[in-house]
Design an enzyme around this catalytic site. Structure first.
Site, PDB file in Angstrom:
ATOM      1  N   TYR A  32     -22.729 -43.067   0.374  1.00  0.00           N
ATOM      2  CA  TYR A  32     -22.270 -42.257  -0.746  1.00  0.00           C
ATOM      3  C   TYR A  32     -22.435 -40.778  -0.444  1.00  0.00           C
ATOM      4  CZ  TYR A  32     -27.086 -41.177  -2.291  1.00  0.00           C
ATOM      5  OH  TYR A  32     -28.371 -40.707  -2.375  1.00  0.00           O
ATOM      6  N   ARG A  51     -20.588 -35.366   6.688  1.00  0.00           N
ATOM      7  CA  ARG A  51     -21.731 -36.297   6.662  1.00  0.00           C
ATOM      8  C   ARG A  51     -21.263 -37.707   6.290  1.00  0.00           C
ATOM      9  NH1 ARG A  51     -26.759 -34.897   2.998  1.00  0.00           N
ATOM     10  NH2 ARG A  51     -25.225 -35.386   1.385  1.00  0.00           N
ATOM     11  N   LYS A 146     -26.743 -41.987   4.781  1.00  0.00           N
ATOM     12  CA  LYS A 146     -26.820 -41.851   3.313  1.00  0.00           C
ATOM     13  C   LYS A 146     -26.320 -43.135   2.653  1.00  0.00           C
ATOM     14  CE  LYS A 146     -25.931 -38.363  -0.288  1.00  0.00           C
ATOM     15  NZ  LYS A 146     -27.289 -38.181  -0.788  1.00  0.00           N
ATOM     16  N   GLU A 179     -39.847 -36.060   2.785  1.00  0.00           N
ATOM     17  CA  GLU A 179     -38.942 -35.356   1.871  1.00  0.00           C
ATOM     18  C   GLU A 179     -39.189 -35.845   0.447  1.00  0.00           C
ATOM     19  OE1 GLU A 179     -34.811 -36.374   2.799  1.00  0.00           O
ATOM     20  OE2 GLU A 179     -35.437 -38.392   3.371  1.00  0.00           O
ATOM     21  N   LEU A 203     -33.033 -37.470   5.320  1.00  0.00           N
ATOM     22  CA  LEU A 203     -31.602 -37.242   5.164  1.00  0.00           C
ATOM     23  C   LEU A 203     -31.288 -35.811   5.594  1.00  0.00           C
ATOM     24  CD1 LEU A 203     -28.967 -38.560   4.080  1.00  0.00           C
ATOM     25  CD2 LEU A 203     -29.277 -37.056   2.111  1.00  0.00           C
TER      26      LEU A 203
HETATM   27  N1  PLP Z   1     -32.998 -36.196   0.870  1.00  0.00           N
HETATM   28  C1  PLP Z   1     -32.673 -37.296   0.175  1.00  0.00           C
HETATM   29  C2  PLP Z   1     -33.489 -38.531   0.352  1.00  0.00           C
HETATM   30  C3  PLP Z   1     -31.588 -37.279  -0.715  1.00  0.00           C
HETATM   31  O1  PLP Z   1     -31.265 -38.390  -1.398  1.00  0.00           O
HETATM   32  C4  PLP Z   1     -30.858 -36.077  -0.872  1.00  0.00           C
HETATM   33  C5  PLP Z   1     -29.705 -36.000  -1.782  1.00  0.00           C
HETATM   34  O2  PLP Z   1     -29.344 -36.945  -2.443  1.00  0.00           O
HETATM   35  C6  PLP Z   1     -31.250 -34.945  -0.133  1.00  0.00           C
HETATM   36  C7  PLP Z   1     -32.313 -35.056   0.740  1.00  0.00           C
HETATM   37  C8  PLP Z   1     -30.512 -33.641  -0.258  1.00  0.00           C
HETATM   38  O3  PLP Z   1     -29.274 -33.688   0.393  1.00  0.00           O
HETATM   39  P1  PLP Z   1     -28.083 -32.747  -0.051  1.00  0.00           P
HETATM   40  O4  PLP Z   1     -28.572 -31.335   0.088  1.00  0.00           O
HETATM   41  O5  PLP Z   1     -27.005 -33.042   0.926  1.00  0.00           O
HETATM   42  O6  PLP Z   1     -27.754 -33.095  -1.460  1.00  0.00           O
END
Ligand code: PLP
Length: 283
Positions: A32, A51, A146, A179, A203
């Site tokens: 997603y 991505r 993701k 994270e 991620l």
């Molecule tokens: N880390 C995780 C586990 C996430 O689920 C997300 C976003 O959903 C992020 C980091 C941040 O990613 P982004 O800046 O691409 O939204």
């Protein structure tokens, strides 16, 4: 009622249907993206599309449509649902097949679903920082993909909320932080911003990439490395980034106030410059 996109059709949300044999439903065999909408425009669409392609490739799946076709679907949903501030959620699964752990031998028709969520006031300055709990990181080992397999982050967030916090930062057995449950985590010591290096353990946030680039352009020092719970709790500042929260200050970690317990100056500055660029470049 919202208009949603399901496999080529624009439908009222109550009419969207996906098979019970969909591998997204049976195996979380899907990925997603969440793209933020500001002023009715998409923030960093190309980062999210890139991505998405990478996540799909890691699971031996093709892109279901071209970048331009995907952009067109996003734009149509934003327009039909009159979204000024909010987000577009996109999910692509391998599609329906008789249940088997092996990927289907015959190529299946992928399931492609998009819907919008209106979030008025999304970009308002936060009144206070987040209180983050500490939870063990019990997710699988390919967090760089993701996937829609989000049950553990959901459990960790609930545990944090039950304990009176806003969210959780997850840590590994050695005590290093990976994270947040749905965001990337940062600490600031002096003038140095520290965040976990890219790898399979986190991620690769689209917001992270933009914020680190902007921080370097603004002559801030950035270190991409693992940091410990102790380091985090004795940092001067902390913050998280994600598409829908931009840069959000963290003022408490595992029950300990960060710095003076107020949203940090560097987080505030980065939020401003990130939002300025996001609005200026949105599609
Ligand atoms: N880390 C995780 C586990 C996430 O689920 C997300 C976003 O959903 C992020 C980091 C941040 O990613 P982004 O800046 O691409 O939204």
């Amino acid at each position: 009622m919202r208009t949603v996109y399901v496999n080529g059709d624009y439908l009222p949300e109550s009419e969207g249907r996906v098979s019970i044999f969909d591998r997204g439903f049976l195996f979380a065999d899907g990925v997603y993206e969440v793209t933020t909408v500001l002023d009715g425009k998409l923030v960093d669409f190309d980062g999210h599309a890139a991505r998405l392609e990478r996540s799909l490739r890691e699971l031996d799946m093709p892109m279901p449509m071209t970048r331009d076709a995907l952009l067109e679907v996003h734009h149509r949903l934003v327009a039909e649902n009159d979204i000024d501030e909010g987000l577009v959620y996109l999910q692509v699964t391998r599609g329906a097949a008789d249940r088997d752990f092996a990927y289907p031998a015959e190529e299946t028709e992928q399931t492609v679903v998009l819907f919008t969520q209106a979030k008025p006031g999304l970009a308002k300055a936060p009144e206070k920082g987040l209180s983050v709990d500490l939870q063990p990181d019990l997710r699988w080992g390919r967090r760089d993909i993701k996937t829609v397999q989000l049950l553990y982050p959901s459990m960790a967030k609930m545990a944090a909320k039950r304990a009176g916090h806003d969210d959780a930062w997850m840590h590994e057995p050695g005590g290093t932080i990976t994270e947040g449950t749905s965001n990337n985590a940062y600490i600031v010591k002096g003038n140095t911003i520290v965040t976990r290096q890219l790898g399979n353990e986190i991620l690769h946030g689209i917001t992270r990439a933009a914020v680190l680039r902007l921080a370097r352009e603004a002559q801030m020092k950035v270190e991409e490395r693992a940091f410990t719970v102790e380091e985090a709790q004795s940092a001067d500042e902390a913050f998280v980034t994600s598409a829908s929260t931009f840069v959000m200050p963290v003022t408490s970690i595992g029950g300990k106030a960060v710095g003076d317990g107020q949203p940090g100056r560097i987080a505030g500055r980065l939020r401003e410059i990130y939002l300025d660029e996001a609005r200026a470049k949105a599609l």
